[in-house]
Design a protein around this motif. Structure first.
Motif, PDB file in Angstrom:
ATOM      1  N   ASP A 124      -7.007   5.195  23.476  1.00  0.00           N
ATOM      2  CA  ASP A 124      -7.163   3.842  23.211  1.00  0.00           C
ATOM      3  C   ASP A 124      -7.139   3.326  21.952  1.00  0.00           C
ATOM      4  O   ASP A 124      -6.540   2.335  21.575  1.00  0.00           O
ATOM      5  N   TYR A 125      -7.861   4.233  20.998  1.00  0.00           N
ATOM      6  CA  TYR A 125      -8.270   3.589  19.438  1.00  0.00           C
ATOM      7  C   TYR A 125      -7.059   4.305  18.704  1.00  0.00           C
ATOM      8  O   TYR A 125      -6.825   3.519  17.591  1.00  0.00           O
ATOM      9  N   ALA A 126      -6.137   5.241  18.874  1.00  0.00           N
ATOM     10  CA  ALA A 126      -5.093   5.706  18.201  1.00  0.00           C
ATOM     11  C   ALA A 126      -4.024   5.715  18.533  1.00  0.00           C
ATOM     12  O   ALA A 126      -3.014   4.819  18.335  1.00  0.00           O
ATOM     13  N   ARG A 127      -3.592   6.427  19.715  1.00  0.00           N
ATOM     14  CA  ARG A 127      -2.086   6.318  20.011  1.00  0.00           C
ATOM     15  C   ARG A 127      -1.788   5.130  20.664  1.00  0.00           C
ATOM     16  O   ARG A 127      -0.459   4.772  20.314  1.00  0.00           O
ATOM     17  N   LYS A 128      -2.312   4.120  21.532  1.00  0.00           N
ATOM     18  CA  LYS A 128      -1.956   3.213  21.932  1.00  0.00           C
ATOM     19  C   LYS A 128      -1.907   1.984  21.119  1.00  0.00           C
ATOM     20  O   LYS A 128      -1.083   1.236  21.124  1.00  0.00           O
ATOM     21  N   VAL A 129      -2.596   2.251  20.056  1.00  0.00           N
ATOM     22  CA  VAL A 129      -2.752   1.114  18.933  1.00  0.00           C
ATOM     23  C   VAL A 129      -1.312   1.293  18.335  1.00  0.00           C
ATOM     24  O   VAL A 129      -0.625   0.256  18.284  1.00  0.00           O
ATOM     25  N   GLY A 149     -16.091   4.941  21.550  1.00  0.00           N
ATOM     26  CA  GLY A 149     -15.227   5.290  20.278  1.00  0.00           C
ATOM     27  C   GLY A 149     -16.066   6.114  19.038  1.00  0.00           C
ATOM     28  O   GLY A 149     -17.230   5.962  18.822  1.00  0.00           O
ATOM     29  N   GLY A 150     -15.040   6.676  18.383  1.00  0.00           N
ATOM     30  CA  GLY A 150     -15.602   7.386  17.131  1.00  0.00           C
ATOM     31  C   GLY A 150     -16.321   6.535  16.207  1.00  0.00           C
ATOM     32  O   GLY A 150     -15.903   5.283  16.043  1.00  0.00           O
ATOM     33  N   LEU A 151     -16.948   6.994  15.306  1.00  0.00           N
ATOM     34  CA  LEU A 151     -17.735   6.144  14.253  1.00  0.00           C
ATOM     35  C   LEU A 151     -16.821   5.305  13.507  1.00  0.00           C
ATOM     36  O   LEU A 151     -16.883   4.177  12.965  1.00  0.00           O
ATOM     37  N   GLN A 152     -15.732   6.056  13.180  1.00  0.00           N
ATOM     38  CA  GLN A 152     -14.744   5.363  12.106  1.00  0.00           C
ATOM     39  C   GLN A 152     -13.941   4.091  12.840  1.00  0.00           C
ATOM     40  O   GLN A 152     -13.512   3.307  12.234  1.00  0.00           O
ATOM     41  N   PHE A 153     -14.077   4.214  14.230  1.00  0.00           N
ATOM     42  CA  PHE A 153     -13.512   2.891  15.085  1.00  0.00           C
ATOM     43  C   PHE A 153     -14.501   1.953  15.298  1.00  0.00           C
ATOM     44  O   PHE A 153     -14.350   0.646  15.334  1.00  0.00           O
ATOM     45  N   ILE A 154     -15.725   2.346  15.929  1.00  0.00           N
ATOM     46  CA  ILE A 154     -16.757   1.166  16.175  1.00  0.00           C
ATOM     47  C   ILE A 154     -18.157   1.336  15.052  1.00  0.00           C
ATOM     48  O   ILE A 154     -19.054   0.400  15.562  1.00  0.00           O
ATOM     49  N   GLY A 155     -18.145   1.987  14.266  1.00  0.00           N
ATOM     50  CA  GLY A 155     -19.233   2.102  13.189  1.00  0.00           C
ATOM     51  C   GLY A 155     -20.410   2.888  13.800  1.00  0.00           C
ATOM     52  O   GLY A 155     -20.744   3.346  14.670  1.00  0.00           O
ATOM     53  N   ASN A 156     -21.517   2.904  13.007  1.00  0.00           N
ATOM     54  CA  ASN A 156     -22.482   3.505  12.985  1.00  0.00           C
ATOM     55  C   ASN A 156     -23.834   2.762  12.942  1.00  0.00           C
ATOM     56  O   ASN A 156     -23.946   1.921  11.851  1.00  0.00           O
ATOM     57  N   PRO A 157     -24.607   2.287  13.707  1.00  0.00           N
ATOM     58  CA  PRO A 157     -24.804   3.044  15.313  1.00  0.00           C
ATOM     59  C   PRO A 157     -23.642   2.577  16.132  1.00  0.00           C
ATOM     60  O   PRO A 157     -23.300   1.677  16.122  1.00  0.00           O
TER      61      PRO A 157
END
Length: 201
Positions: A124-129, A149-157
């Motif tokens: 959803d965050y990589a291929r489909k974008v 989603g991964g931290l690089q996509f939705i942040g931390n926390p």
């Protein structure tokens, strides 16, 4: 021990074996289980309902089909199955497969897609974008109601995140919304929705 690669499917084999099974989609010949759960389906239904209300009030000639596959023209063995898809009804007459099966081949028929994120969030965050941008779909919503989603996509926390991708010069500009934020859509300018409104009970 020998490694046995997973069996790959052609688009035609996928349609024959899994076309009616909304649990699966095909990416580069690889069968993907979309792992739908009750909460996942509830969120997708809430989104579809709110979009339909906006279409109705704005009198757009658009539809929200119950099920639909996308066959990207540049990807030979790929059949994407968005959780929610909005189609321009006027363009359906140009779709070569639509009269026999709910399959869209032309990106300009599609106004919007929404994906409700599950454990295979990388798609959803990589291929489909990339895939949806290549198809020139004006808006792509990534609804990560569980914050998977991964931290690089939705942040931390990690937290529930609604990402609106708007196509600008062939590339998606991404705008993120958290619980409590009012979501903005260029495609549906009168939309009044927060992530809270579509969360499962």
């Amino acid at each position: 021990m020998t490694y046995t690669p997973p069996k790959t499917l052609s688009f035609e084999e996928f349609i024959s074996e899994y076309g009616d099974n909304t649990r699966y989609e095909l990416i580069d010949g690889e069968l993907r289980d979309m792992e739908p759960t009750g909460p996942h389906e509830a969120v997708a239904g809430n989104i579809a309902g709110r979009i339909y209300v906006e279409i109705f009030h704005s009198r757009f000639n658009w539809i929200v089909p119950k099920t639909c596959l996308i066959k990207p023209p540049a990807a030979e063995a790929t059949a994407l199955r968005p959780d929610v898809i909005v189609l321009d009804q006027e363009k359906l007459s140009n779709e070569p497969l639509w009269q026999k099966e709910p399959i869209i081949c032309n990106g300009n028929t599609i106004k919007l897609v929404a994906e409700v994120v599950s454990t295979n969030w990388q798609d959803d965050y990589a291929r489909k974008v990339e895939e949806y941008a290549f198809l020139n779909i004006p808006e792509y919503w990534i609804v990560d109601f569980r914050g998977l989603g991964g931290l690089q996509f939705i942040g931390n926390p990690k937290q529930p995140t609604f990402t609106v991708c708007q196509l600008v010069n062939g590339v998606y500009e991404q705008h993120q919304y958290r619980l409590g934020d009012t979501i903005s859509s260029d495609l549906l300018p009168n939309l009044e929705m927060k992530l809270n409104d579509i969360m499962p009970i």
